[in-house]
Scaffold this active site. Structure first.
Site, mmCIF file in Angstrom:
data_model
loop_
_atom_site.group_PDB
_atom_site.id
_atom_site.type_symbol
_atom_site.label_atom_id
_atom_site.label_comp_id
_atom_site.label_asym_id
_atom_site.label_seq_id
_atom_site.Cartn_x
_atom_site.Cartn_y
_atom_site.Cartn_z
ATOM 1 N N LEU A 16 13.862 -0.943 3.211
ATOM 2 C CA LEU A 16 12.485 -1.642 3.749
ATOM 3 C C LEU A 16 11.141 -0.690 3.546
ATOM 4 O O LEU A 16 10.422 -1.266 4.045
ATOM 5 C CB LEU A 16 12.806 -1.864 5.109
ATOM 6 N N SER A 65 8.420 -9.640 -1.173
ATOM 7 C CA SER A 65 7.318 -10.320 -0.315
ATOM 8 C C SER A 65 7.021 -11.419 -1.077
ATOM 9 O O SER A 65 6.814 -11.550 -2.143
ATOM 10 C CB SER A 65 6.176 -9.018 -0.198
ATOM 11 N N GLU A 67 3.926 -12.116 -0.876
ATOM 12 C CA GLU A 67 2.833 -11.665 -1.453
ATOM 13 C C GLU A 67 2.781 -11.679 -3.102
ATOM 14 O O GLU A 67 2.018 -11.644 -3.748
ATOM 15 C CB GLU A 67 2.098 -10.322 -0.955
ATOM 16 N N TYR A 88 -0.312 -3.777 -3.704
ATOM 17 C CA TYR A 88 0.884 -4.059 -2.897
ATOM 18 C C TYR A 88 1.656 -4.921 -3.625
ATOM 19 O O TYR A 88 2.899 -4.772 -3.786
ATOM 20 C CB TYR A 88 0.690 -4.348 -1.509
ATOM 21 N N PHE A 127 -1.728 -6.096 11.655
ATOM 22 C CA PHE A 127 -1.245 -7.346 10.863
ATOM 23 C C PHE A 127 -1.912 -8.400 11.679
ATOM 24 O O PHE A 127 -1.808 -8.460 12.933
ATOM 25 C CB PHE A 127 0.188 -7.390 10.657
#
Length: 274
Positions: A16, A65, A67, A88, A127
């Site tokens: 993670l 992710s 994303e 990222y 966030f």
């Protein structure tokens, strides 16, 4: 990493580790690529060497992710093309393919879990979801006047982190490794999150929220919506906490946090100490 594997002799490994903030990844792209992309490759190299030397075969989970899908149209599933829109996200795509490559080259039990946004009261305060609930509690307690945000129209598939952790564990209990989508299969805009959270305290977010261009992305990801149909079949999994339940959980937690902060302020105590 090799020393840790030799010392701990794990049965399961959950990676993670990441620099996971999109905005920071534009500010520190090389660091992000090193940690999020190359970091996974280093771990896979160490794991492959450990398997060869020990004869053991730990199961490996790589945290992907949503994303990675970026600008690809929703809904996004296992067959959707990646279209990353930040350093990222690009680095997460790199890690995804490193994991598949080592799985196929060395027969490793290496799994990719592509998790859509997973939130909880433990979410970092930078966030957007936690930024909202944290500010809401402080505004309610008279500790803050305004909340500054970026794009309120961006839509995300928000779920409860606890449900997603359960799915991660289930992935490593399967007979064969695979790639999985973990999502609630419903999407909400930032403004909808504001509606839901502020309504819990009978407040109107429009009186407190202002748009700050600093929080707008250089390359926006407008709409993420997971399609976890295949994962639900394979794992017999589905999320237990609803969108409303998640927001309520976070608002109540951060309201209590703000209440403690106000009490300490009124008593002249340094809140940073507590």
């Amino acid at each position: 990493l090799s020393n840790i594997l030799e010392m701990d002799q794990p049965d399961e490994i959950y990676n993670l580790g990441a620099q996971s903030h999109v905005k920071v990844s534009f500010e520190q792209p090389e660091y992000t690529a090193d940690v999020v992309g190359m970091g996974v490759l280093r771990l896979l190299i160490a794991l492959q060497r450990y398997i060869e030397s020990s004869g053991k075969n730990p199961r490996f989970y790589q945290a992907g992710s949503s994303e990675m899908y970026g600008a690809s149209p929703p809904p996004q599933n296992e067959n959707t093309l990646f279209y990353p829109r930040s350093p990222y996200a690009v680095s997460k795509v790199t890690a995804y393919y490193h994991t598949i490559n080592y799985r196929e080259a060395y027969g490793m039990f290496a799994v990719n879990g592509i998790l859509f946004n997973h939130e909880s009261p433990r979410r970092g305060e930078t966030f957007v979801t936690r930024k909202i609930t944290r500010a809401l509690g402080r505004i309610k307690m008279g500790l803050q006047e305004k909340l500054y945000l970026g794009n309120l129209d961006a839509k995300r598939d928000w779920g409860f982190a606890g449900d997603y952790i359960e799915a991660m564990w289930m992935m490593l209990q399967q007979p064969e490794p695979d790639n999985y989508i973990i999502a609630t299969d419903e999407s909400h805009s930032v403004s909808e999150f504001l509606d839901e959270s502020f309504s819990i305290l009978d407040m109107d977010w429009r009186e407190y929220v202002e748009i700050d261009p600093r929080y707008l992305r250089l390359t926006e990801v407008d709409y993420l919506l997971g399609d976890s149909t295949e994962t639900r079949k394979k794992l017999d999994w589905k999320p237990k906490v609803s969108f409303k339940g998640l927001v309520k959980m976070m608002v109540e937690h951060d309201l209590e946090l703000a209440n403690r902060e106000r009490i300490m302020r009124d008593k002249g105590l340094n809140t940073a100490t507590y």
